[in-house]
Write an enzyme that holds these catalytic residues in place. Structure first.
Site, short mmCIF file in Angstrom:
data_model
loop_
_atom_site.label_atom_id
_atom_site.label_comp_id
_atom_site.label_asym_id
_atom_site.label_seq_id
_atom_site.Cartn_x
_atom_site.Cartn_y
_atom_site.Cartn_z
N ARG A 2 5.88 -12.54 9.53
CA ARG A 2 6.71 -11.39 8.97
C ARG A 2 7.92 -11.45 9.64
O ARG A 2 8.18 -11.99 10.75
CB ARG A 2 5.80 -10.23 9.15
CG ARG A 2 5.57 -10.14 10.74
CD ARG A 2 4.40 -8.86 10.88
NE ARG A 2 5.00 -7.64 10.25
CZ ARG A 2 4.26 -6.56 9.87
NH1 ARG A 2 2.75 -6.93 9.81
NH2 ARG A 2 4.81 -5.81 9.15
N LYS A 31 5.12 0.03 9.90
CA LYS A 31 5.00 1.34 9.10
C LYS A 31 4.37 2.25 9.80
O LYS A 31 4.85 3.52 9.82
CB LYS A 31 4.21 1.11 7.80
CG LYS A 31 4.76 1.32 6.58
CD LYS A 31 3.79 1.25 5.34
CE LYS A 31 4.03 0.31 4.61
NZ LYS A 31 2.82 0.27 3.13
N GLU A 33 0.89 -1.10 -0.01
CA GLU A 33 -0.01 0.01 0.11
C GLU A 33 0.95 1.17 0.01
O GLU A 33 1.99 1.09 0.69
CB GLU A 33 -0.92 -0.09 1.38
CG GLU A 33 -1.71 1.30 1.24
CD GLU A 33 -2.40 1.52 2.63
OE1 GLU A 33 -2.20 1.08 3.56
OE2 GLU A 33 -3.45 2.45 2.46
#
Length: 564
Positions: free
Chosen positions: A265, A275, A39
């Site tokens: 992750r 983020k 994104e």
RNA sequence: UGGGGCGUCGCCAAGCGGUAAGGCAACGGAUUUUGAUUCCGUCAUACGGAGGUUCGAAUCCUCCCGCCCCAGCCA
């Protein structure tokens, strides 16, 4: 035996590759197609590198392709700057998506049509319930939710309302389109998930064409299907979304049936790969920007002097699995050193200078000595070094009253000046405060190059620069961004920031070959570490970033106050 | 007594019923004009725990324990 072992090893280094291999072997898939779907709401970090290497790596290894697709379904957080930086960073990492650059926003029209398809089949409805009310009606983890009164609206009314949502008749938050699944499902994602929301916000790509936007869940799987993605690889937190992903694929006339797989992750000690938090660090000025060398962003690593190859190798070593884990930052550091050691040219630079006067060296005289650019690779040539009566050595290389096993300079001790001469310390000059400000030494003229003809050995070899031609420079030393391996583990992440993550040395002296702008990207300052020229450098003021220090068993043993 | 996952050396991680890979870290030693590099060597009778199946289990079964994710009109 050897053949089988090799085949087995090549087949799958991780469970995702095993799955791909099996699908190819069984003929379920002809050509593997993956995608990296960021994104554009921030810069890429080393956690994304794991996903990039996995997706692009699989495509390369199995002769398929990997798409770069921007998951731009939420215009309130997305910006063109991020779209640009992401493409730069993926390329820097060494991957190429060729013609396969896509945006979820390219599919808005198709997605809208599919939403109507769902409505026509009684599988979606427009809900007017306010957000807060919807939340409470969703139930809890242990109690089922309540059906919305709007769940029973007619297809005609739903179609009309949805079209009017698109037409902009309603304000933000007034209504949403929801899938009609099961408000009692144990999986919260199946309790009539929102498919579309009203957002009167311009989109970086579609401008003000739309005022309703699909959610991640409604856009992702369908985008995968449109692009013919065969293996949609994402992280573990999307595991619970897979049933919804599949429900949508099964209930829509999509051109393909992609499958989703999840992996753990990446987490690394002493830093944070979120983020949200990285954005906060930038926004609140805790770092100088997304490319601050302390940041775990690809832009930060690049600016710090970390080669893309080191990031790729690190990710390869870490592996891909489904167990949550935190990788020791030493693993990353070791990989960076290992990558840099064979390629980085050697240079000499004194970070904290201490003046040395060679008393028996003629004043006003200088000579040129040659130094290897890389001791293990003679073919990389040599560079000239100037030697003279006054030179500078590292402050920490002298101790007036040395501890046991200290190999460096102290009164009466002889050491080697790398590529130059053997020198012996005769006298220590101090200022009024008792601080050592100068060393008076004598050199052995017969030891030119560094060895004495009589074969006597010295234990220490020091790096140095000549007063005659050393250039002043600034050096920035970086330490872990956070002071603990698990930032935020017990409270506020920001309070765990390492106050000493940046140390600026303004009075460094570097050898002249380092002052030009044509030097190799990352070099090794002998005995100290790997450094690269920072873009903040100006013509008269070179600035270097320390990428990573050399392993230092002396400091580790407590020999010299550790500075990392 | 909601659903979904995961637990193999200090940190990652192979292993897929046949008797515990590898990397990082650590610790010895050799070489060395970087206390770097390189090179040798050491480092899980043991796979969260307890039972069970089997000639044989980290791998299969049962129960238990621990950790992670999910209640955004974020992704």
């Amino acid at each position: 035996m050897g053949e089988n072992e090799t085949a087995a090893t090549d087949a799958g280094r991780d469970f995702v590759r095993d799955i791909v291999q099996a699908d190819l072997t069984a003929g379920r898939v002809q050509t593997v197609v993956t995608r990296f779907p960021p994104e554009p709401n921030g810069y890429l970090h080393i956690g994304h590198a794991k996903s990039i290497c996995l997706n692009f790596g699989i495509a390369q290894e199995f002769g398929g392709r990997c798409h770069l697709r921007f998951d731009d379904t939420n215009p309130v957080k997305e910006e063109q700057e991020y779209i640009d930086s992401i493409q730069r960073d993926v390329r820097w990492l060494g991957f190429d998506w060729g013609q396969n650059l896509y945006y979820a926003s390219d599919y808005f029209e198709q997605l809208y049509a599919w939403a109507e398809h769902l409505i026509r089949n009684g599988k979606a409805y427009v809900d007017d319930t306010p957000a807060e009310a919807m939340r409470s009606a969703r139930g809890t983890l242990t109690e089922p939710g309540q059906n919305s009164p709007d769940r029973y609206r007619s297809i005609e009314e739903n179609l009309d309302l949805f079209q009017r949502m698109r037409a902009g008749e309603f304000p933000n938050g007034a209504r949403v389109l929801r899938a009609k699944i099961d408000m009692a499902s144990g999986n919260m994602n199946l309790r009539d998930p929102v498919l579309y929301r009203i957002l009167h916000v311009p989109h970086p790509r579609t401008g003000d064409t739309w005022c309703i936007y699909p959610t991640y869940d409604f856009a992702h799987g369908q985008s995968d299907a449109i692009e013919g993605i065969t293996h949609s690889i994402c992280t573990l937190e999307f595991e619970d979304h897979r049933p919804l992903y599949e429900w949508l694929i099964e209930n829509l006339p999509v051109p393909a049936h992609p499958r989703q797989y999840e992996f753990a992750r990446l987490n690394i000690g002493y830093t944070v790969l979120s983020k949200r938090i990285l954005t906060t660090l930038v926004r609140d000025g805790h770092v100088t920007g997304w490319d601050d060398p302390r940041m775990p962003t690809l832009a930060g690593l690049q600016r710090r002097g970390v080669p893309a190859a080191a990031v790729r190798e690190f990710v390869r070593r870490v592996g891909v699995a489904r167990a949550n884990s935190v990788v020791d930052v030493a693993q990353l550091e070791a990989t960076i050193r290992e990558t840099l050691n064979p390629i980085a040219e050697r240079r000499m630079a004194v970070l904290r200078p201490l003046k040395v006067v060679i008393e028996n060296y003629p004043a006003g005289q200088t000579e040129t000595l040659m130094a290897a650019n890389h001791p293990d690779a003679p073919e990389r040539g040599q560079r000239p070094l100037t030697f003279g009566r006054e030179i500078f050595v590292e402050q920490e290389d002298f101790i007036e009253d040395p501890p046991k096993k200290f190999f460096r300079l102290s009164p009466g001790r002889e050491v080697r000046l790398r590529y130059a001469y053997l020198v012996t310390c005769r006298e220590v000059v101090k200022d009024a405060d008792g601080t050592v400000v100068e060393l008076r030494c004598v050199y052995d003229p017969a030891s030119r190059g560094g060895n004495a003809p009589d074969g006597r050995k010295v234990q220490g070899t020091l790096h140095w620069v000549a007063a005659a031609d050393a250039v002043a420079a600034e050096v920035r030393l970086y330490n872990h961004l956070f002071a603990r391996p698990d930032p935020g583990a017990d409270g506020n992440v920001m309070t765990d920031l390492n106050p000493n993550s940046l140390e600026v040395l303004r009075d460094c002296l570097i050898e002249p070959s380092l002052a030009g702008t044509d030097l190799p990207h990352t070099v090794q300052f002998e005995r100290q570490g790997y450094f690269c020229r920072d873009r903040d450098s100006t013509v008269g003021r070179p600035i270097f970033n320390r990428t990573i220090g050399l392993r230092d068993t002396w400091a580790k043993a407590g020999g010299t106050p550790a500075r990392r």
